[in-house]
Design a protein around this motif. Structure first.
Motif, PDB file in Angstrom:
ATOM      1  N   SER A 102      24.434  26.248   9.902  1.00 25.30           N
ATOM      2  CA  SER A 102      25.704  25.835  10.474  1.00 25.30           C
ATOM      3  C   SER A 102      26.833  25.815   9.451  1.00 25.30           C
ATOM      4  N   ASP A 103      26.513  25.642   8.173  1.00 25.73           N
ATOM      5  CA  ASP A 103      27.562  25.489   7.164  1.00 25.73           C
ATOM      6  C   ASP A 103      28.459  26.717   7.044  1.00 25.73           C
ATOM      7  N   PRO A 104      27.932  27.915   6.768  1.00 24.25           N
ATOM      8  CA  PRO A 104      28.840  29.073   6.695  1.00 24.25           C
ATOM      9  C   PRO A 104      29.482  29.405   8.039  1.00 24.25           C
ATOM     10  N   ARG A 105      28.783  29.172   9.143  1.00 18.98           N
ATOM     11  CA  ARG A 105      29.381  29.446  10.445  1.00 18.98           C
ATOM     12  C   ARG A 105      30.592  28.548  10.673  1.00 18.98           C
ATOM     13  N   TRP A 106      30.432  27.251  10.342  1.00 18.36           N
ATOM     14  CA  TRP A 106      31.553  26.331  10.522  1.00 18.36           C
ATOM     15  C   TRP A 106      32.710  26.714   9.610  1.00 18.36           C
ATOM     16  N   PHE A 107      32.416  26.967   8.331  1.00 17.31           N
ATOM     17  CA  PHE A 107      33.508  27.197   7.389  1.00 17.31           C
ATOM     18  C   PHE A 107      34.325  28.432   7.764  1.00 17.31           C
ATOM     19  N   TYR A 108      33.660  29.538   8.016  1.00 19.98           N
ATOM     20  CA  TYR A 108      34.396  30.777   8.254  1.00 19.98           C
ATOM     21  C   TYR A 108      34.902  30.902   9.689  1.00 19.98           C
ATOM     22  N   ALA A 109      34.076  30.572  10.654  1.00 21.75           N
ATOM     23  CA  ALA A 109      34.443  30.811  12.047  1.00 21.75           C
ATOM     24  C   ALA A 109      35.262  29.679  12.661  1.00 21.75           C
ATOM     25  N   PHE A 138      36.751  26.669  10.616  1.00 14.86           N
ATOM     26  CA  PHE A 138      37.762  25.995   9.800  1.00 14.86           C
ATOM     27  C   PHE A 138      38.672  26.937   9.014  1.00 14.86           C
ATOM     28  N   ALA A 139      38.111  27.795   8.179  1.00 16.82           N
ATOM     29  CA  ALA A 139      38.913  28.524   7.194  1.00 16.82           C
ATOM     30  C   ALA A 139      39.928  29.465   7.818  1.00 16.82           C
ATOM     31  N   ALA A 140      39.641  29.957   9.017  1.00 14.58           N
ATOM     32  CA  ALA A 140      40.593  30.874   9.661  1.00 14.58           C
ATOM     33  C   ALA A 140      41.948  30.214   9.878  1.00 14.58           C
ATOM     34  N   ASP A 141      41.980  28.884  10.044  1.00 12.30           N
ATOM     35  CA  ASP A 141      43.258  28.188  10.208  1.00 12.30           C
ATOM     36  C   ASP A 141      44.127  28.278   8.962  1.00 12.30           C
ATOM     37  N   LEU A 142      43.503  28.503   7.818  1.00 20.57           N
ATOM     38  CA  LEU A 142      44.264  28.576   6.574  1.00 20.57           C
ATOM     39  C   LEU A 142      45.006  29.896   6.433  1.00 20.57           C
ATOM     40  N   THR A 143      44.772  30.835   7.352  1.00 21.02           N
ATOM     41  CA  THR A 143      45.531  32.086   7.368  1.00 21.02           C
ATOM     42  C   THR A 143      46.784  31.966   8.226  1.00 21.02           C
ATOM     43  N   ASN A 144      47.055  30.762   8.763  1.00 19.54           N
ATOM     44  CA  ASN A 144      48.248  30.544   9.577  1.00 19.54           C
ATOM     45  C   ASN A 144      49.516  30.774   8.748  1.00 19.54           C
ATOM     46  N   LYS A 145      50.565  31.231   9.408  1.00 17.31           N
ATOM     47  CA  LYS A 145      51.824  31.546   8.724  1.00 17.31           C
ATOM     48  C   LYS A 145      52.445  30.328   8.038  1.00 17.31           C
ATOM     49  N   ARG A 195      40.095  37.328   2.523  1.00 17.33           N
ATOM     50  CA  ARG A 195      38.698  36.885   2.601  1.00 17.33           C
ATOM     51  C   ARG A 195      38.345  36.205   3.919  1.00 17.33           C
ATOM     52  N   TRP A 196      39.252  35.358   4.432  1.00 18.92           N
ATOM     53  CA  TRP A 196      38.868  34.411   5.472  1.00 18.92           C
ATOM     54  C   TRP A 196      39.485  34.686   6.842  1.00 18.92           C
ATOM     55  N   SER A 197      40.200  35.777   6.995  1.00 15.45           N
ATOM     56  CA  SER A 197      40.731  36.108   8.322  1.00 15.45           C
ATOM     57  C   SER A 197      39.582  36.297   9.304  1.00 15.45           C
ATOM     58  N   ALA A 198      39.770  35.807  10.523  1.00 16.84           N
ATOM     59  CA  ALA A 198      38.713  35.876  11.530  1.00 16.84           C
ATOM     60  C   ALA A 198      38.301  37.324  11.784  1.00 16.84           C
ATOM     61  N   PHE A 199      37.017  37.572  11.747  1.00 14.61           N
ATOM     62  CA  PHE A 199      36.369  38.845  12.060  1.00 14.61           C
ATOM     63  C   PHE A 199      36.555  39.919  10.983  1.00 14.61           C
ATOM     64  N   LEU A 254      29.126  34.985   8.081  1.00 19.99           N
ATOM     65  CA  LEU A 254      28.577  34.919   9.445  1.00 19.99           C
ATOM     66  C   LEU A 254      27.252  35.671   9.543  1.00 19.99           C
ATOM     67  N   ALA A 255      27.166  36.816   8.885  1.00 17.87           N
ATOM     68  CA  ALA A 255      25.919  37.584   8.919  1.00 17.87           C
ATOM     69  C   ALA A 255      24.779  36.798   8.260  1.00 17.87           C
ATOM     70  N   SER A 256      25.063  36.173   7.134  1.00 15.46           N
ATOM     71  CA  SER A 256      24.025  35.432   6.415  1.00 15.46           C
ATOM     72  C   SER A 256      23.610  34.159   7.134  1.00 15.46           C
ATOM     73  N   SER A 257      24.506  33.598   7.943  1.00 13.57           N
ATOM     74  CA  SER A 257      24.203  32.328   8.607  1.00 13.57           C
ATOM     75  C   SER A 257      23.038  32.428   9.581  1.00 13.57           C
ATOM     76  N   SER A 258      22.700  33.627   9.990  1.00 14.96           N
ATOM     77  CA  SER A 258      21.582  33.775  10.928  1.00 14.96           C
ATOM     78  C   SER A 258      20.219  33.626  10.255  1.00 14.96           C
ATOM     79  N   LYS A 259      20.181  33.710   8.942  1.00 15.93           N
ATOM     80  CA  LYS A 259      18.894  33.716   8.253  1.00 15.93           C
ATOM     81  C   LYS A 259      18.145  32.383   8.342  1.00 15.93           C
ATOM     82  N   PRO A 260      18.785  31.229   8.083  1.00 14.31           N
ATOM     83  CA  PRO A 260      18.013  29.977   8.109  1.00 14.31           C
ATOM     84  C   PRO A 260      17.324  29.690   9.441  1.00 14.31           C
TER      85      PRO A 260
END
Length: 529
Positions: free
Chosen positions: A104-111, A113-120, A134-138, A147-153
């Motif tokens: 859940s950690d990388p999924r939460w951070f990138y998908a 939370f962090a995408a909001d930091l790309t706001n104007k 780095r952190w723009s959605a998709f 997101l790809a690595s988050s599926s491993k655990p």
């Protein structure tokens, strides 16, 4: 306002749509109310059912934290039925839940939370272009790899649990699996791939061993400037961005924290009791009031419904709560916030509101009174003392857990004894039980009462209930409501600050925010966060 249903299912009692009502005066939020607008009624579903039904039904409360609900459901029955738990069972339960939390950690951070930091809003900041890259959605480079690595655990979880989500492999008396050496070897390989593909290479920029040497904020700053690999890692970027973007200046919240603790030691909880649980925990439970630590006692919890859409009853402990009788709900624009305004109850500990989640856990890990076998990490005790709580500190605490979870899973896999027992059949009986854990979002607990072989009462208090719950009987706000109050809004037509605060708690809800002019009451805009 048109109520929007969350587009994933199943979801839990307080999941679905979260509406946040904020009133803004001179660019500052003067009032905030959180409204959970979906009723599910899992407690009503379970009433009158076979006690084992909780193992099937409650993992469906949440599509992300189902393993945590299963952990609680099986643990609650362990205390009622006075089971015996083999060490292997405690290890495999811990591995399952820790794997679920780690994904859940990388999924939460990138998908989330962090995408909001790309706001104007942040476009004038020197680090903005790198954040966007780095952190723009998709399309962000780290977004894709994270997101790809988050599926491993959760592949590890599926090895032992048979599937993820919604497994039912944890049962009273142990687990319903008997792994082979091949399973253990495969789990180690998957865990190492997660470490190599993301945790060390992208997030840390160093070895886990080096990062876990950090004991204070000053040492973290030394680590940041130690070399370019640290500075340019995603953690290094977040540390720099958090300060540059001012994330350390807002979203403070209540300043009081609660944890139920998690991961029961394989040799200290073989005969489960409610009274013996605290001392058997690896990650400790407790309550921190901003100055002092208090031992956790589930009997000190009360749920309030004065502002919830249920028939009124006095604040009560979950064992003593009546089955809630739903009332008619209202759309946000028609809601009287002096009365009832949400489906969420308002849990309180020692009559105090409290924040649940990773920051609460990090603070409890810093308790100098933790037992020798319990996790001890002074870092966030120092950070809280020097900086206080904020969006930045809350999010840093969330991502700080990834190295600990990796290390514990790796250790536990090596402690499984393949030729020993994994399950000991219990004797069913009537009584009251309590099972708790720390889901990735915070304190989660199940209370059960069995009478004549059937469930008489089943109550769930989830992390999101602690954080997005309404005011209590005394008018004290919930954690998110408190964190939003006083928030400065730069552009009322794009209040990204509200989204950043809400997302820092990672509540299991889709948020819709309505901004109102405090003088005219006119709705300025509606935003999906």
């Amino acid at each position: 306002m048109v109520t929007k249903e969350l587009n994933i299912s199943p979801v839990g009692r307080v999941e679905g749509d979260l509406d946040v009502n904020v009133y803004i005066e001179n660019g500052v939020v003067t009032r905030a109310h959180t409204q959970a607008s979906m009723f599910r009624g899992f407690e009503k579903i379970l009433q009158g059912k076979d006690p084992m039904s909780g193992l099937l039904v409650t993992p469906r409360v949440c599509g992300i934290c189902g393993g945590s609900h299963l952990y609680c459901a099986s643990s609650a029955l362990d205390t009622v039925w006075k089971t015996t738990l083999p060490p292997n069972a405690l290890l495999l339960r811990a591995i399952g839940q820790a794997s679920e939390s780690l994904q859940s950690d990388p999924r939460w951070f990138y998908a989330i939370f962090a995408a909001d930091l790309t706001n104007k809003k942040f476009s004038n900041k020197p680090l903005y272009d790198e954040v966007v890259r780095r952190w723009s959605a998709f399309v962000g480079t780290s977004f894709q790899q994270g997101l790809a690595s988050s599926s491993k655990p959760v592949e590890i979880y599926a090895i032992f649990g048979g599937q993820w989500p919604h497994s039912s492999y944890m049962v009273p008396g142990g687990v319903m699996c008997a792994p082979t050496l091949k399973d253990i070897t495969r789990a180690h390989a998957i865990l190492n791939q997660f470490k190599n593909d993301w945790l060390e290479s992208i997030w840390l920029g160093c070895t886990i061993k080096r990062y876990m040497q950090i004991q204070s904020w000053d040492e973290l700053m030394v680590w940041l400037e130690e070399n370019e690999s640290h500075r340019n890692s995603d953690l290094g970027l977040f540390l720099r961005v958090g300060i540059e973007f001012g994330l350390d200046k807002f979203g403070q919240g209540i300043g009081k924290f609660i944890t139920f603790g998690t991961f029961l030691h394989k040799d200290k909880y073989n005969h489960p009791t409610i009274e013996g649980r605290n001392d058997a925990l690896i990650c400790p439970s407790g309550f921190y009031d901003g100055k002092n630590y208090e031992p956790f006692d589930h009997l000190k919890i009360r749920e309030h419904v004065k502002h919830s859409w249920y028939e009124d009853y006095p604040a009560a402990h979950p064992w003593n709560e009546p089955m809630p009788e739903p009332l008619e709900s209202q759309h946000l624009k028609n809601t009287d916030f002096k009365s009832k305004y949400t489906w969420s109850k308002a849990p309180r500990y020692l009559d105090s509101n409290a924040e649940a989640g990773p920051l609460a856990r990090a603070i409890m890990n810093a308790n100098p009174a933790n037992l020798p076998h319990q996790y001890q990490d002074p870092l966030f005790g120092d950070i809280l003392h020097k900086m206080g709580p904020s969006v930045f500190v809350r999010c840093l605490a969330r991502m700080h857990e990834a190295t600990r979870l990796y290390t514990m899973i790796n250790k536990w896999l090596g402690e499984i004894k393949l030729n020993d027992e994994f399950y000991i059949k219990p004797e069913e009986r009537d009584g009251k039980g309590f099972g708790a854990t720390e889901a990735v979002r915070g304190a989660l607990a199940h209370w059960i009462e069995i009478e004549n072989g059937l469930i008489r009462n089943y109550q769930i208090v989830a992390p999101t209930t602690w954080n997005i719950g309404p005011q209590d009987d005394k008018g004290n706000p919930g954690a998110v409501e408190a964190a939003l109050t006083g928030l400065e809004i730069e552009d009322v037509n794009d209040p990204v600050e509200v989204g950043i605060v809400a997302r820092s708690f990672d509540s299991c809800l889709v948020c819709t925010v309505h901004a109102h002019d405090v003088k005219s009451g006119k709705e300025l805009a509606k935003f999906k966060l």
